[in-house]
Scaffold this motif. Sequence first.
Motif, PDB file in Angstrom:
ATOM      1  N   LEU A  29       0.834  -1.204   0.000  1.00 53.83           N
ATOM      2  CA  LEU A  29       0.000   0.000   0.000  1.00 53.83           C
ATOM      3  C   LEU A  29       0.868   1.253   0.000  1.00 53.83           C
ATOM      4  CD1 LEU A  29      -2.683   1.516   0.167  1.00 53.83           C
ATOM      5  CD2 LEU A  29      -2.631   1.134   2.657  1.00 53.83           C
ATOM      6  N   ALA A  30       1.926   1.253   0.785  1.00 52.23           N
ATOM      7  CA  ALA A  30       2.832   2.411   0.839  1.00 52.23           C
ATOM      8  C   ALA A  30       3.454   2.664  -0.531  1.00 52.23           C
ATOM      9  CB  ALA A  30       3.921   2.197   1.893  1.00 52.23           C
ATOM     10  N   GLN A  31       3.860   1.611  -1.218  1.00 49.77           N
ATOM     11  CA  GLN A  31       4.420   1.750  -2.569  1.00 49.77           C
ATOM     12  C   GLN A  31       3.389   2.380  -3.508  1.00 49.77           C
ATOM     13  OE1 GLN A  31       7.398   1.347  -3.695  1.00 49.77           O
ATOM     14  NE2 GLN A  31       8.446  -0.110  -2.404  1.00 49.77           N
ATOM     15  N   SER A  32       2.157   1.913  -3.401  1.00 53.00           N
ATOM     16  CA  SER A  32       1.084   2.433  -4.246  1.00 53.00           C
ATOM     17  C   SER A  32       0.833   3.913  -3.955  1.00 53.00           C
ATOM     18  CB  SER A  32      -0.193   1.621  -4.007  1.00 53.00           C
ATOM     19  OG  SER A  32      -1.270   2.168  -4.707  1.00 53.00           O
ATOM     20  N   GLN A  33       0.817   4.264  -2.681  1.00 55.39           N
ATOM     21  CA  GLN A  33       0.621   5.665  -2.299  1.00 55.39           C
ATOM     22  C   GLN A  33       1.761   6.524  -2.829  1.00 55.39           C
ATOM     23  OE1 GLN A  33       0.278   4.747   1.882  1.00 55.39           O
ATOM     24  NE2 GLN A  33      -1.916   5.250   1.896  1.00 55.39           N
ATOM     25  N   THR A  60       2.175   4.991   6.178  1.00 55.19           N
ATOM     26  CA  THR A  60       1.788   3.585   6.030  1.00 55.19           C
ATOM     27  C   THR A  60       2.999   2.670   6.216  1.00 55.19           C
ATOM     28  OG1 THR A  60      -0.023   4.183   4.541  1.00 55.19           O
ATOM     29  CG2 THR A  60       0.725   1.898   4.477  1.00 55.19           C
ATOM     30  N   ALA A  61       4.111   3.025   5.613  1.00 54.30           N
ATOM     31  CA  ALA A  61       5.332   2.222   5.762  1.00 54.30           C
ATOM     32  C   ALA A  61       5.784   2.214   7.219  1.00 54.30           C
ATOM     33  CB  ALA A  61       6.430   2.743   4.848  1.00 54.30           C
ATOM     34  N   SER A  98      13.573 -11.567   6.113  1.00 58.34           N
ATOM     35  CA  SER A  98      14.449 -10.967   5.099  1.00 58.34           C
ATOM     36  C   SER A  98      13.630 -10.423   3.935  1.00 58.34           C
ATOM     37  CB  SER A  98      15.493 -11.973   4.618  1.00 58.34           C
ATOM     38  OG  SER A  98      14.876 -13.092   4.045  1.00 58.34           O
ATOM     39  N   ARG A  99      12.518 -11.059   3.627  1.00 58.64           N
ATOM     40  CA  ARG A  99      11.648 -10.559   2.557  1.00 58.64           C
ATOM     41  C   ARG A  99      11.060  -9.203   2.939  1.00 58.64           C
ATOM     42  NH1 ARG A  99       6.393 -13.767   1.264  1.00 58.64           N
ATOM     43  NH2 ARG A  99       5.157 -12.001   0.613  1.00 58.64           N
ATOM     44  N   PHE A 100      10.623  -9.068   4.170  1.00 55.79           N
ATOM     45  CA  PHE A 100      10.080  -7.788   4.628  1.00 55.79           C
ATOM     46  C   PHE A 100      11.175  -6.723   4.624  1.00 55.79           C
ATOM     47  CE2 PHE A 100       8.731  -4.647   7.744  1.00 55.79           C
ATOM     48  CZ  PHE A 100       7.457  -4.363   7.287  1.00 55.79           C
ATOM     49  N   GLN A 101      12.378  -7.080   5.061  1.00 55.86           N
ATOM     50  CA  GLN A 101      13.494  -6.136   5.028  1.00 55.86           C
ATOM     51  C   GLN A 101      13.756  -5.664   3.601  1.00 55.86           C
ATOM     52  OE1 GLN A 101      17.035  -7.568   6.967  1.00 55.86           O
ATOM     53  NE2 GLN A 101      15.936  -8.062   8.852  1.00 55.86           N
ATOM     54  N   ARG A 102      13.607  -6.553   2.641  1.00 59.19           N
ATOM     55  CA  ARG A 102      13.788  -6.193   1.236  1.00 59.19           C
ATOM     56  C   ARG A 102      12.715  -5.201   0.794  1.00 59.19           C
ATOM     57  NH1 ARG A 102      14.003 -11.041  -0.527  1.00 59.19           N
ATOM     58  NH2 ARG A 102      11.925 -11.176  -1.425  1.00 59.19           N
ATOM     59  N   TYR A 103      11.469  -5.416   1.206  1.00 59.72           N
ATOM     60  CA  TYR A 103      10.381  -4.485   0.886  1.00 59.72           C
ATOM     61  C   TYR A 103      10.700  -3.102   1.454  1.00 59.72           C
ATOM     62  CZ  TYR A 103       6.867  -8.001  -0.605  1.00 59.72           C
ATOM     63  OH  TYR A 103       6.158  -8.963  -1.262  1.00 59.72           O
ATOM     64  N   GLY A 112      13.685  -1.882   2.333  1.00 58.20           N
ATOM     65  CA  GLY A 112      14.842  -1.325   1.639  1.00 58.20           C
ATOM     66  C   GLY A 112      14.474  -0.760   0.271  1.00 58.20           C
ATOM     67  N   ASP A 113      13.623  -1.484  -0.454  1.00 59.25           N
ATOM     68  CA  ASP A 113      13.156  -0.987  -1.758  1.00 59.25           C
ATOM     69  C   ASP A 113      12.398   0.324  -1.585  1.00 59.25           C
ATOM     70  OD1 ASP A 113      14.248  -3.240  -2.945  1.00 59.25           O
ATOM     71  OD2 ASP A 113      12.316  -4.247  -3.252  1.00 59.25           O
ATOM     72  N   PHE A 114      11.555   0.382  -0.583  1.00 59.87           N
ATOM     73  CA  PHE A 114      10.776   1.592  -0.323  1.00 59.87           C
ATOM     74  C   PHE A 114      11.712   2.748   0.041  1.00 59.87           C
ATOM     75  CE2 PHE A 114       8.398   4.464   2.452  1.00 59.87           C
ATOM     76  CZ  PHE A 114       7.311   4.757   1.646  1.00 59.87           C
ATOM     77  N   GLN A 115      12.696   2.471   0.893  1.00 59.32           N
ATOM     78  CA  GLN A 115      13.649   3.520   1.277  1.00 59.32           C
ATOM     79  C   GLN A 115      14.393   4.064   0.060  1.00 59.32           C
ATOM     80  OE1 GLN A 115      15.610   1.304   4.606  1.00 59.32           O
ATOM     81  NE2 GLN A 115      15.413   3.273   5.638  1.00 59.32           N
ATOM     82  N   ARG A 116      14.785   3.193  -0.847  1.00 63.49           N
ATOM     83  CA  ARG A 116      15.463   3.653  -2.061  1.00 63.49           C
ATOM     84  C   ARG A 116      14.545   4.548  -2.889  1.00 63.49           C
ATOM     85  NH1 ARG A 116      17.850  -1.043  -1.209  1.00 63.49           N
ATOM     86  NH2 ARG A 116      16.383  -2.401  -2.287  1.00 63.49           N
ATOM     87  N   GLU A 117      13.289   4.171  -2.984  1.00 62.52           N
ATOM     88  CA  GLU A 117      12.358   4.959  -3.787  1.00 62.52           C
ATOM     89  C   GLU A 117      12.052   6.321  -3.165  1.00 62.52           C
ATOM     90  OE1 GLU A 117       9.019   2.870  -5.442  1.00 62.52           O
ATOM     91  OE2 GLU A 117      10.194   1.031  -5.537  1.00 62.52           O
ATOM     92  N   VAL A 118      12.001   6.399  -1.837  1.00 65.37           N
ATOM     93  CA  VAL A 118      11.719   7.695  -1.209  1.00 65.37           C
ATOM     94  C   VAL A 118      12.985   8.520  -1.017  1.00 65.37           C
ATOM     95  CG1 VAL A 118       9.606   6.968  -0.049  1.00 65.37           C
ATOM     96  CG2 VAL A 118      11.763   6.868   1.196  1.00 65.37           C
TER      97      VAL A 118
END
Length: 90
Positions: free
Chosen positions: A22-26, A38-39, A52-57, A59-65
């Motif tokens: 949801l955070a990615q979509s927002q 949301t994140a 580790s999968r959640f950490q990847r999510y 990390g991806d979000f942090q890179r995008e923001v």
Amino acid sequence: MPSPALTDPKYARTLGFCRMVLAQSQLLSGELEAAVTTAGLAVDGGDNLQSSRFQRYVGDFQREVSQHAGSAAVQQFNEQVRDAMAELDE
């Protein structure tokens, strides 16, 4: 938004994943404040960072923001993630 405390424990991690999606979509919709909030809820949602999968999510979000690194909300979120990760190391 449901509270992890009210969520059946077997679904708490799923709730964290859903919040990150949801955070990615927002974020893609240009809703920076909502996305970071949301994140942040996802990161606060318990022991999700042990995955580790959640950490990847996250990390991806942090890179995008990171393009909004001057935003106080983004800075606060990044600090929140650092604190949560430090707690895992303890």
